[in-house]
Design a protein around this motif. Structure first.
Motif, mmCIF file in Angstrom:
data_model
loop_
_atom_site.group_PDB
_atom_site.id
_atom_site.type_symbol
_atom_site.label_atom_id
_atom_site.label_comp_id
_atom_site.label_asym_id
_atom_site.label_seq_id
_atom_site.Cartn_x
_atom_site.Cartn_y
_atom_site.Cartn_z
ATOM 1 N N GLU A 66 -2.012 -5.143 -0.136
ATOM 2 C CA GLU A 66 -3.262 -4.624 -0.685
ATOM 3 C C GLU A 66 -3.621 -3.305 -0.012
ATOM 4 O O GLU A 66 -3.453 -3.149 1.199
ATOM 5 N N VAL A 67 -4.123 -2.352 -0.820
ATOM 6 C CA VAL A 67 -4.568 -1.058 -0.286
ATOM 7 C C VAL A 67 -5.939 -0.746 -0.871
ATOM 8 O O VAL A 67 -6.218 -1.094 -2.027
ATOM 9 N N VAL A 99 2.590 0.301 3.696
ATOM 10 C CA VAL A 99 3.255 0.697 2.462
ATOM 11 C C VAL A 99 4.098 1.934 2.697
ATOM 12 O O VAL A 99 3.908 2.672 3.669
ATOM 13 N N VAL A 119 1.845 -1.938 -5.062
ATOM 14 C CA VAL A 119 0.699 -2.330 -4.240
ATOM 15 C C VAL A 119 -0.382 -2.892 -5.140
ATOM 16 O O VAL A 119 -0.389 -2.686 -6.358
#
Length: 450
Positions: free
Chosen positions: A43-44, A414, A420
């Motif tokens: 997750e970003v 990442v 993502v």
């Protein structure tokens, strides 16, 4: 004698270990491939790039200076009798500061007045003499007329032999004497007129001397030329001072309002002019001249100032021009020669792109870049061209377009090309610096940083 011996059998232990190992391998082979789970998608947190209208400002260092400053000096020489102010207090224009001994100046004034009175009496005497001279001229004219008439009569009588030559000569002589006397009286009248002119000049000179003496007597009262705060006194009672001496008795500075002088490089000035000419920036009307101050401790000065002018001369040693601003200072928070930083408006940029500073990374060569989430949900690298820092954000000159999703948090997990999962970025978790608000006013700093 029979002995009991214990015999060690290593092959038995090896068999046991081999059996355990085979059992473990068989148990591993019985597990199904479907029971192994895939690694989760990282997750970003991202922010979506949107152009916005901002007021660009420049922060320049400078120093404060008094709005007005007056060095108090005596205009006459004498002895200081009194000092009538408290050092460090506020004084009003015209307030008495020092008293010089007035006795010699009072005597000089009385002497000048006496000389004026004498000059006026001399003028009166000259006017009286002129009046007497004019009367003598009038009387002598009548005498001359009679003498001329007698001369004519005696000359006619002498022709008829009625009088003697002596009598005729006497009449001729009396007429000549009368003419000479008239000319003398007329010369005296002219002299009297000149004497009156001289007397009137003496009166004017005496009156000027009286005014000068009165002015010098007034100079014994040294008053404040301006309103403001007075500093320490350089003399005490009993000191001898001279007119217009090099050392001031005291200094008065007007601190409300107060000037702030900051240098601006000519390079930056020319760059700003070019951007305004090209339309990259636009003036904000009357609001363009509003300025703010950051104090030495990093806090924002609460009152707004006004940009007065830019100097027309360039300092050759620094290559800069001086900008002068005026700030209200009712509580005397700003003191002369205090170091401050002025926030000056450059202009409005309507399509500015800002990204959080924490989203910008650097290559080994120091080139800035950000990671963005592409259309397929995969990470992409974008090289940037940065402008300036505005608060906790960078102003981006090139490299991003409206709608780009810039990764702000989770960059460590990442790499470019990885898929993502996007979650919204909470900006309230991070402190926002003193960026320009919608009205161009900078936010007040709370960390005390520079």
């Amino acid at each position: 004698m029979q002995q009991n011996e214990t015999v060690y059998n290593p092959p038995g232990c090896i068999v046991v270990l081999a059996t355990l190992l085979v059992g473990l391998l068989l148990a591993g082979c019985d597990q199904s491939p479907q029971s192994q789970s895939l690694p989760p998608v990282p997750e970003v947190a991202t922010v979506t790039v949107q152009p916005q209208k901002i007021m660009l400002t420049t922060e320049l260092p400078g120093r404060t200076s008094p709005f007005r400053i007056a060095e108090v000096r005596p205009q006459v020489s004498g002895l200081i009798l009194k000092r009538l102010f408290k050092e460090g207090s506020d004084v009003e224009a015209g307030e008495l500061l020092y008293q010089i001994d007035p006795a010699p100046f009072e005597a000089a004034l009385e002497q000048a007045r006496a000389a004026l009175e004498a000059a006026r009496k001399n003028a009166d005497q000259a006017r009286a003499a002129l009046a007497a001279g004019i009367a003598n001229v009038t009387r002598q004219k009548a005498t001359l007329a009679l003498a001329r008439l007698n001369r004519e009569r005696f000359e006619e009588a002498y022709k008829d032999r009625a009088v003697s030559a002596t009598q005729r000569d006497r009449a001729v002589t009396e007429a000549q004497v009368a003419e000479a006397t008239l000319r003398a009286y007329e010369a005296q009248v002219e002299s009297n007129r000149k004497a009156i002119s001289a007397a009137e000049a003496s009166i004017a000179q005496a009156e000027a001397a009286v005014r000068s003496a009165r002015i010098n007597l007034g100079y014994t009262r040294i008053t404040a030329p301006i309103s403001g705060r007075i500093g320490k006194s350089n003399v005490t009672e009993g000191a001898i001072v001279t007119a217009y001496q090099p050392m001031p008795l005291a200094t008065i500075q007007q601190l409300d309002p107060i000037y702030v002088d900051v240098p601006q490089s000519t390079t930056e000035l020319l760059r700003l002019k070019r951007r305004l000419e090209k339309g990259a920036l636009r003036h904000n009307g009357a609001e363009q001249k509003k300025v703010w101050l950051i104090m030495e401790d990093g806090t924002l000065y609460p009152l707004q100032g006004t940009l007065e002018f830019r100097d027309v001369s360039v300092d050759p040693t620094t290559g800069s021009v001086i900008l002068r601003m005026v700030f209200p200072n009712p509580k005397s928070v700003l003191l002369p020669r205090m170091f401050v930083r002025a926030i000056i408006r450059e202009g409005v940029k309507k399509d500015a792109i800002l990204v959080p500073q924490q989203a910008v990374n650097r290559t080994p060569k120091g080139l800035p870049y950000v990671l963005v989430v592409g259309k397929e949900g995969k990470v992409e690298r974008r090289m940037l061209k940065l402008g300036r820092a505005i608060g906790d954000k960078w102003l981006v000159s090139a490299g991003l377009a409206p709608g780009d999703q810039v990764i702000v948090e989770g960059m460590q997990r990442v790499r470019p090309g990885m898929p993502v999962k996007v979650v919204p970025f909470n900006e309230n978790k991070t402190w926002r610096g003193p960026e320009a608000g919608p009205d161009g006013r900078p936010h007040k700093r709370t960390d005390g940083g520079a």
